[in-house]
Every structure is written in C-alpha cells, then in structure tokens.
Scaffold this active site. Structure first.
Site, mmCIF file in Angstrom:
data_model
loop_
_atom_site.group_PDB
_atom_site.id
_atom_site.type_symbol
_atom_site.label_atom_id
_atom_site.label_comp_id
_atom_site.label_asym_id
_atom_site.label_seq_id
_atom_site.Cartn_x
_atom_site.Cartn_y
_atom_site.Cartn_z
ATOM 1 N N LYS A 116 0.813 -1.218 0.000
ATOM 2 C CA LYS A 116 0.000 0.000 0.000
ATOM 3 C C LYS A 116 0.847 1.269 0.000
ATOM 4 O O LYS A 116 0.433 2.293 -0.532
ATOM 5 C CB LYS A 116 -0.917 0.008 1.210
ATOM 6 C CG LYS A 116 -1.998 -1.039 1.133
ATOM 7 C CD LYS A 116 -2.967 -0.796 2.254
ATOM 8 C CE LYS A 116 -4.064 -1.822 2.264
ATOM 9 N NZ LYS A 116 -5.092 -1.454 3.229
ATOM 10 N N LYS A 158 -1.567 2.090 9.235
ATOM 11 C CA LYS A 158 -2.045 0.966 8.418
ATOM 12 C C LYS A 158 -0.900 0.010 8.121
ATOM 13 O O LYS A 158 0.237 0.448 7.918
ATOM 14 C CB LYS A 158 -2.575 1.481 7.072
ATOM 15 C CG LYS A 158 -3.835 2.276 7.137
ATOM 16 C CD LYS A 158 -4.319 2.485 5.724
ATOM 17 C CE LYS A 158 -5.578 3.276 5.655
ATOM 18 N NZ LYS A 158 -6.040 3.410 4.263
ATOM 19 N N GLY A 164 -8.531 -6.448 4.290
ATOM 20 C CA GLY A 164 -9.653 -6.932 5.092
ATOM 21 C C GLY A 164 -9.884 -6.149 6.372
ATOM 22 O O GLY A 164 -10.449 -6.655 7.330
ATOM 23 N N GLU A 200 -1.451 7.682 7.580
ATOM 24 C CA GLU A 200 -2.236 8.615 6.760
ATOM 25 C C GLU A 200 -2.981 9.549 7.678
ATOM 26 O O GLU A 200 -3.254 9.210 8.826
ATOM 27 C CB GLU A 200 -3.311 7.845 5.973
ATOM 28 C CG GLU A 200 -2.843 7.217 4.724
ATOM 29 C CD GLU A 200 -3.950 6.410 4.054
ATOM 30 O OE1 GLU A 200 -5.148 6.633 4.335
ATOM 31 O OE2 GLU A 200 -3.597 5.556 3.245
ATOM 32 N N LYS A 201 -3.373 10.662 7.162
ATOM 33 C CA LYS A 201 -4.282 11.556 7.870
ATOM 34 C C LYS A 201 -5.609 10.816 7.978
ATOM 35 O O LYS A 201 -6.074 10.230 7.002
ATOM 36 C CB LYS A 201 -4.449 12.835 7.038
ATOM 37 C CG LYS A 201 -5.524 13.747 7.525
ATOM 38 C CD LYS A 201 -4.935 14.779 8.434
ATOM 39 C CE LYS A 201 -6.016 15.605 9.088
ATOM 40 N NZ LYS A 201 -5.679 15.978 10.448
ATOM 41 N N HIS A 208 -16.510 6.048 1.576
ATOM 42 C CA HIS A 208 -15.688 5.124 0.791
ATOM 43 C C HIS A 208 -16.348 4.995 -0.582
ATOM 44 O O HIS A 208 -17.455 4.496 -0.704
ATOM 45 C CB HIS A 208 -15.618 3.764 1.492
ATOM 46 C CG HIS A 208 -14.904 2.708 0.688
ATOM 47 N ND1 HIS A 208 -13.772 2.070 1.144
ATOM 48 C CD2 HIS A 208 -15.148 2.191 -0.544
ATOM 49 C CE1 HIS A 208 -13.371 1.205 0.216
ATOM 50 N NE2 HIS A 208 -14.191 1.263 -0.808
ATOM 51 N N GLU A 275 -9.847 2.350 -4.846
ATOM 52 C CA GLU A 275 -10.644 2.783 -3.700
ATOM 53 C C GLU A 275 -10.225 4.185 -3.257
ATOM 54 O O GLU A 275 -9.027 4.483 -3.176
ATOM 55 C CB GLU A 275 -10.459 1.811 -2.534
ATOM 56 C CG GLU A 275 -10.960 0.408 -2.859
ATOM 57 C CD GLU A 275 -11.027 -0.504 -1.647
ATOM 58 O OE1 GLU A 275 -11.885 -1.400 -1.638
ATOM 59 O OE2 GLU A 275 -10.219 -0.331 -0.704
ATOM 60 N N ASN A 290 -7.449 -2.704 -5.556
ATOM 61 C CA ASN A 290 -7.619 -4.147 -5.423
ATOM 62 C C ASN A 290 -7.451 -4.736 -6.809
ATOM 63 O O ASN A 290 -8.233 -4.424 -7.714
ATOM 64 C CB ASN A 290 -8.992 -4.498 -4.855
ATOM 65 C CG ASN A 290 -9.090 -4.195 -3.366
ATOM 66 O OD1 ASN A 290 -10.113 -3.768 -2.880
ATOM 67 N ND2 ASN A 290 -8.015 -4.408 -2.627
ATOM 68 N N ARG A 292 -8.083 -7.401 -8.286
ATOM 69 C CA ARG A 292 -8.880 -8.636 -8.412
ATOM 70 C C ARG A 292 -10.344 -8.264 -8.506
ATOM 71 O O ARG A 292 -10.691 -7.102 -8.350
ATOM 72 C CB ARG A 292 -8.656 -9.481 -7.161
ATOM 73 C CG ARG A 292 -8.959 -8.640 -5.924
ATOM 74 C CD ARG A 292 -9.127 -9.418 -4.675
ATOM 75 N NE ARG A 292 -9.141 -8.565 -3.510
ATOM 76 C CZ ARG A 292 -10.209 -7.951 -3.021
ATOM 77 N NH1 ARG A 292 -11.378 -8.082 -3.615
ATOM 78 N NH2 ARG A 292 -10.128 -7.200 -1.943
HETATM 79 P P1 ADP Z 1 -8.246 -2.791 3.741
HETATM 80 O O1 ADP Z 1 -7.366 -3.053 2.575
HETATM 81 O O2 ADP Z 1 -7.793 -3.478 4.981
HETATM 82 O O3 ADP Z 1 -9.699 -3.000 3.446
HETATM 83 P P2 ADP Z 1 -8.397 0.095 3.307
HETATM 84 O O4 ADP Z 1 -7.173 0.894 3.149
HETATM 85 O O5 ADP Z 1 -9.157 -0.244 2.063
HETATM 86 O O6 ADP Z 1 -8.049 -1.250 4.098
HETATM 87 O O7 ADP Z 1 -9.373 0.816 4.324
HETATM 88 C C1 ADP Z 1 -10.543 0.185 4.802
HETATM 89 C C2 ADP Z 1 -11.463 1.204 5.428
HETATM 90 O O8 ADP Z 1 -10.823 1.904 6.516
HETATM 91 C C3 ADP Z 1 -11.897 2.311 4.493
HETATM 92 O O9 ADP Z 1 -12.977 1.940 3.697
HETATM 93 C C4 ADP Z 1 -12.254 3.420 5.480
HETATM 94 O O10 ADP Z 1 -13.505 3.174 6.062
HETATM 95 C C5 ADP Z 1 -11.209 3.265 6.560
HETATM 96 N N1 ADP Z 1 -10.050 4.139 6.293
HETATM 97 C C6 ADP Z 1 -8.899 3.802 5.689
HETATM 98 N N2 ADP Z 1 -8.061 4.868 5.596
HETATM 99 C C7 ADP Z 1 -8.678 5.912 6.158
HETATM 100 C C8 ADP Z 1 -8.339 7.307 6.366
HETATM 101 N N3 ADP Z 1 -7.167 7.812 5.977
HETATM 102 N N4 ADP Z 1 -9.261 8.088 6.976
HETATM 103 C C9 ADP Z 1 -10.463 7.584 7.370
HETATM 104 N N5 ADP Z 1 -10.825 6.305 7.208
HETATM 105 C C10 ADP Z 1 -9.964 5.466 6.618
#
Ligand code: ADP
Length: 452
Positions: A116, A158, A164, A200-201, A208, A275, A290, A292
């Site tokens: 990521k 993260k 997931g 990240e902020k 989303h 995303e 993603n 896939r």
């Molecule tokens: P994963 O790959 O584990 O699904 P993601 O990066 O897609 O993780 O993030 C999953 C969810 O987490 C997002 O849909 C959102 O709800 C929340 N999220 C991720 N990053 C942020 C952020 N910078 N600020 C607010 N919410 C976040």
C-alpha cells in the site's frame, strides 16, 4: 481462448466464476479442502481436486497443490477469485512460469499495488490525489511522531501489506501514539507476516467510494460509475450501492477520468478497483487498488448489464474489451452481504442449514453457494450469500431489498439479516445521509439504548 479454467477458490465466488466460464464454453476445475467436499462448487464444476485439509494455509493457500491440480487436469488458466491467493504476486508469477495463465494483472503490477505504501507513491506519480501521509514505511516510533506532527492528528496507522480491515489503528492524540504503534505493528506481523506500517491523515466524515475499471492489453479501458461502500463495521463493508447518493455527475466524471489515466500510467491490464475516500467537500483521495474481482462487483453488473468476470477471462486470453453500446448506468443497485453470524454480537455461527428459502423476483439476484443441508465449516470467512437488488430509483431498490430480506428464511444458523433490515429502515440511510462511521455509531446508540 482457454479451454479449461481452474478456480482457486470456494463459496459463492467459485460458483460465480464457474457460471461465466461455462457461458464462454470453457471447462472448469474446482479445488476444495476436506471440509468443503460437499460444497456446491465441487458439484457444479466439470472436475474437482482435493487440495488439502481445512486450514487455508494447507489448502486454498497451498500453491504447490493448486498448481499440481492444474497440471493433472490440464487447466490452461487459473482464476483466483478474491481473498486467498488473489493478490499474491508470487502465485501469479509461478503460474506464468508454469505456462498457466493467471487471470489478473501482471505479477509486477500486483506487487506494486499490493504494497500500500508503494502504491501510494506510484499513484502520486500518476497524479492521483492521495491522503496526506508518510511516503515511505514508518521506520520507528520517532519517525511516527514526526510524521503525525506534520500531517496533524487524527491519523491512521495501516499495515503496508494489510487487507480486510485488519492492522489499522486510528490515533487521535500524541499520547496514544506509542501504544497504538506497537499494537498495530504486532497485529500486522500476526496477520500478514510483515510488521511494516505507514501513516495517513484520518479523514473524518469520509465516504468510501470506489471505481471499477477494466483495461485490455490493447490499451482500451473503461471506468464504471462509482460504488458507495461506506456502510462498514470494523472497516469491513456490509452494504454497497451504486450510484452513490452523494456523488454528482461532475465528481463522477472527474474520478473516472483520474482512474483511467492512472491505469494507463501503470499499464494496468485486467479488472481492478481503485478505492478512494471522499470528504464532505467532495475532494477525493486514493486509498488502494484491489487487483482482483471484488465481492461487490455484482452491483456494477446490475446497473450496466455487463458480466465483469466474462470480460476478465476474455481479457486474460488477450481479447479486446467488448464494444459496449450506450455505456451508462441504468437504475440503482444495492448489495447486502449475508454473513453466518449473530446480528448483535457478530460471533460467527457456522453449522448446518436446516431449512433455506432464498428471495427472488424481478430485480433480485442471489449469489450464494448455500443449500439446504449444507454444513458451513467454521474455517473460513462467514460470508454465505450476497443479495443484490436493482430498481429504477434508490427508494424503490431499498423497498425491494427490505422485502427480499424479509422473505428470506435461513434456519439452523444465525445470520446478520436483522442488521441489514435495521440499516435499511434507518431514516438517515434512506435519505442517503451516511459516512464510514455511520454503522458503528448506529450500533453504539442501539447498545446504549438496550442497556438503559
Ligand atoms: P483494507 O485493505 O484493509 O480493506 P483500506 O485501506 O481499504 O483497508 O481501508 C478500509 C477502510 O478503513 C476504508 O474503507 C475506510 O472506512 C477506513 N479508512 C482507511 N483509511 C482511512 C483514512 N485515511 N481516513 C479515514 N478512514 C480510513
């Protein structure tokens, strides 16, 4: 075109792939673990091969066994579905060197987008806006403190190899950083074998929003209208809809154009999803790609009348994107993820389905591998069905979905159907007023109410 596809997956997605493969006139091979011997995908594929015991590491993640199954059955392509090996670049590479086509993007693109932190850097180069954050993996706690100070609290930690919804920690104050940093590192190591974190902020009141894209090896690409996936629990999607009640046509075009440009920049070939988080000012920030097919792909299929998996298979065989006459969304679609779990405690509820009545009728689609008498093994994801609805307007599709859920009967196990009905009946949801915190807030309120 291929002649035989092995599906390296189980459950509803394995069936979904079998359907498109059969429609294309291709033979199919199912692989299964011991507790899945009576699963529907083993009955509906042309051939089946047992690849190991219950533990995913020894069956659905067992690369040598899956490749042997492909060699024995003379399959010329492997579809990984989602989860398991779907985003594993090493698997894609091994398939290629074994002369079997991996149905997905190149191993190189997968390895960039699968990290990521690297994906963020690459997408920045592609001029895609990303959330403010660390460009590299965070080296240690001092680095974390410096970065958090720079981007300002709240921040989110993260896992670089995450997925997931696991390994994510929201940090609101400097005093909480040290503790959360160690927990996140520990979780990331335990879940993904890699403790690397980035920061990240944390965007408050975000939505989303994701864009399905498909690009062939001849440079033709299509970015579809957005899917809104803000109804989440523990960062995991529960309900998805398209179009988003929040996105206007101008924003839709802007995001789609940015995604098309980004796919050409990295020469992305295949199906994929970009995303984003969208803030209340409609600024959008790239989160991840993603590489896939996604669980929620059917809602896009419902409003565009396209078979995305058929296209994904055709593209992997080097064919061109099908010409689409009159490319636009028609109506509104919703998907509810039905999990075998308690609707209040969320404790998984595997076991035997004693009695099953699934919904139907105009505009309803059920993607499932469940049948009456099937014993859901405790070893895998609790998703047992996806109920998808389409109707001309958002209001109608909500009514249609609620009716479909009310007319579903599953006896023997618990499901989250009551939770879905709860959400669909909420007045804010009905008005389209929700963000990624909506469901957690709703659940918290209801728990408090029950206690008093
Ligand atoms: P994963 O790959 O584990 O699904 P993601 O990066 O897609 O993780 O993030 C999953 C969810 O987490 C997002 O849909 C959102 O709800 C929340 N999220 C991720 N990053 C942020 C952020 N910078 N600020 C607010 N919410 C976040």
């Amino acid at each position: 075109m291929f002649s035989k596809i092995l599906i390296a997956n189980r459950g509803e997605i394995a069936l979904r792939i079998i359907r498109s493969a059969k429609e294309l006139g291709l033979k199919t091979v199912a692989v299964y673990s011991e507790p899945d011997r009576n699963s529907l995908h083993t009955m509906l594929a042309d051939e089946k091969v047992c690849i190991g015991p219950a533990k995913a590491a020894e069956s659905y993640l067992n690369i040598p066994n899956i490749l042997s199954a492909a060699e024995i059955t003379k399959a010329d392509a492997i579809h990984p579905g989602y989860g398991f090996l779907a985003e594993n670049p090493r698997f894609a590479e091994i398939c290629e060197t074994s002369g079997i086509t991996f149905i997905g993007p190149s191993a190189e693109v997968m390895s960039i987008m699968g990290d990521k932190s690297r994906a963020r850097q690459e997408m920045k180069k592609a001029k895609l806006p990303v959330t403010p954050g660390s460009d590299e993996v965070i080296a240690d706690i001092d680095d974390a403190k410096k970065t958090a100070k720079k981007i300002k609290y709240p921040v989110i930690l993260k896992a670089a190899s995450g997925g997931g919804g696991k390994g994510m920690r929201i940090v609101r104050t400097p005093s909480a950083l040290e503790g959360q940093f160690s927990i996140a590192q520990y979780e990331a190591k335990a879940a993904f074998g890699d403790p690397s974190l980035y920061m990240e902020k944390y965007i408050e009141s975000a939505r989303h929003i994701e864009i399905q894209v498909i690009r062939d090896s001849h440079g033709n690409s299509l970015a579809f209208g957005e899917r809104e996936c803000s109804i989440q629990r523990k960062h995991q999607k529960v309900i998805e809809e398209t179009p988003s009640p929040f996105i206007d046509e101008k924003t839709r075009r802007r995001i789609a154009k940015a995604v098309e440009d980004a796919t050409s920049f990295i020469d992305y070939q295949s199906l994929g999803t970009f995303e984003f988080l969208v803030d209340d000012q409609k600024n959008f920030y790239f989160m991840e790609t993603n590489t896939r097919v996604q669980v929620e792909h059917p809602i896009t299929e419902m409003v565009y009348g396209i078979d995305l998996i058929r296209e994904q298979i055709r593209l992997a065989a080097g064919e061109r994107l099908s010409p689409i006459h009159d490319f636009r969304m028609r109506g509104h679609s919703l998907e509810c993820r039905i999990n075998a779990e308690d609707a209040e405690t969320f404790i998984p509820s595997p076991g035997k389905i004693e009695f099953l009545v699934l919904p139907g009728g105009q505009g309803i689609r059920v993607d499932t591998a469940a049948y009456q008498g099937w014993v859901i093994p405790p070893d895998y994801d609790s998703l047992i069905a996806k109920i998808v609805a389409v109707a001309p307007t958002r209001r109608e599709v909500i009514d249609k979905m609620r009716t479909a859920l009310e007319m579903t009967t599953i006896v023997g196990i618990k499901t989250n159907i009551p939770l879905h009905i709860n959400i669909l009946s909420n007045s804010d949801f009905k008005k389209g007023r929700y963000d990624i915190q909506f469901l957690e807030n709703l659940l918290e309120k209801q728990v408090k109410k029950r206690r008093t």
